[in-house]
Design an enzyme around this catalytic site. Structure first.
Site, short mmCIF file in Angstrom:
data_model
loop_
_atom_site.label_atom_id
_atom_site.label_comp_id
_atom_site.label_asym_id
_atom_site.label_seq_id
_atom_site.Cartn_x
_atom_site.Cartn_y
_atom_site.Cartn_z
N GLY A 29 0.78 -0.99 0.00
CA GLY A 29 0.02 -0.15 0.07
C GLY A 29 1.21 1.50 0.17
O GLY A 29 1.88 1.54 -0.22
N ASN A 30 0.37 2.50 0.41
CA ASN A 30 0.85 4.11 0.67
C ASN A 30 0.27 4.49 1.34
O ASN A 30 -0.37 4.30 1.89
CB ASN A 30 1.23 4.45 -1.05
CG ASN A 30 -0.45 4.89 -1.70
OD1 ASN A 30 -0.69 6.08 -1.06
ND2 ASN A 30 -0.56 4.28 -3.12
N ARG A 31 1.12 6.01 1.78
CA ARG A 31 0.95 6.27 2.37
C ARG A 31 -0.31 7.19 1.87
O ARG A 31 -1.18 8.31 3.37
CB ARG A 31 1.82 7.12 3.24
CG ARG A 31 2.86 6.46 3.66
CD ARG A 31 4.08 7.33 3.76
NE ARG A 31 5.28 7.21 4.08
CZ ARG A 31 5.56 6.63 5.88
NH1 ARG A 31 4.51 6.91 6.88
NH2 ARG A 31 6.32 6.20 6.19
#
Ligand code: C5P
Length: 222
Positions: A29-31
């Site tokens: 995933g990412n932020r």
């Protein structure tokens, strides 16, 4: 927004991260918090645009008047976006994964299976934004986002041209008080013939200012 509403238009917005499954319990995933895209959808729907928000996994409430479709992966986001066309305006604010596991495991990958390490094979995802901009049903205005850690204008202008966008809103990430997760941001908005700086300001305010630019562009003779 300062008067120019998108009333009667269909606006399609993507927001949030995508999660790319490695196995049933792990993902890449990412932020991205989704705040910018949700603020844009809210600002489009408030004055009367028919607004569809395609959201990756985020913990945010659906803004009033917005039709929301939740997705998880880049592939799911692409399918929902394409099914939602035609639209007058597309705003790609999602932080779509560039790579996804080539063969997600159907059972949890065990530590012992990898010995001292584990090599994951990743493949490129489709570029949803570039696909919309090249689509037979291309929206009249296609807007991208660019999160950069440096060389903001050069990188943003490269994406504007390469993905055939009308506008790109670029912001620096990895800088205190801006980008992922923050409530405030500064957007550098580039078009082929212009550049504008919006903010620093709350993302809700930036959303209205960005939509003012969109509305202004839509009023230009074609
Ligand atoms: O090339 P880069 O990922 O930095 O471009 C960011 C822009 O492209 C964002 O608007 C993002 O939503 C969009 N994008 C996309 N599909 C991808 C990768 C990025 O729509 N697979």
């Amino acid at each position: 927004m300062s008067g120019r509403s998108l009333d009667g238009l269909r606006v399609l917005v993507t927001a949030g991260p995508t999660f790319e499954d490695i196995d049933p319990v792990r993902f890449i995933g990412n932020r991205s918090s989704g705040k910018m895209g949700f603020a844009i959808a809210a600002a489009a729907a408030a004055p009367g645009a028919a607004t569809v928000l395609v959201a990756g996994p985020v913990a945010l409430d659906t803004p009033p008047g917005v039709e929301r479709v939740d997705v998880r992966s880049a592939a799911q986001m692409q399918a929902v976006v394409e099914a939602a066309l035609p639209a007058d305006v597309y705003i790609g604010a999602a932080a779509v994964a560039d790579f996804t596991p080539a063969r997600p495991a159907t059972a949890k990958i065990k530590k012992r299976a990898g010995g001292d390490g584990l090599v994951l094979e990743l493949v490129r995802t489709a570029d949803i934004l570039a696909g919309v901009a090249a689509h037979a049903r291309r929206p009249r205005l296609v807007v991208g986002f660019a999160a950069e850690t440096g060389d903001l204008e050069a990188n943003a202008r490269d994406k504007l041209a390469r993905k055939r966008l009308d506008l790109i809103a670029a912001n620096l990430v990895g800088v205190a008080g801006s980008g992922f997760g923050a409530d405030d941001n500064t957007l550098h908005v580039f078009s082929a013939d212009g550049a504008r700086v919006l903010g620093p300001a709350p993302k809700t305010e930036l959303a209205g200012a960005l939509l003012d630019i969109v509305a202004e562009r839509l009023q230009r003779p074609r």
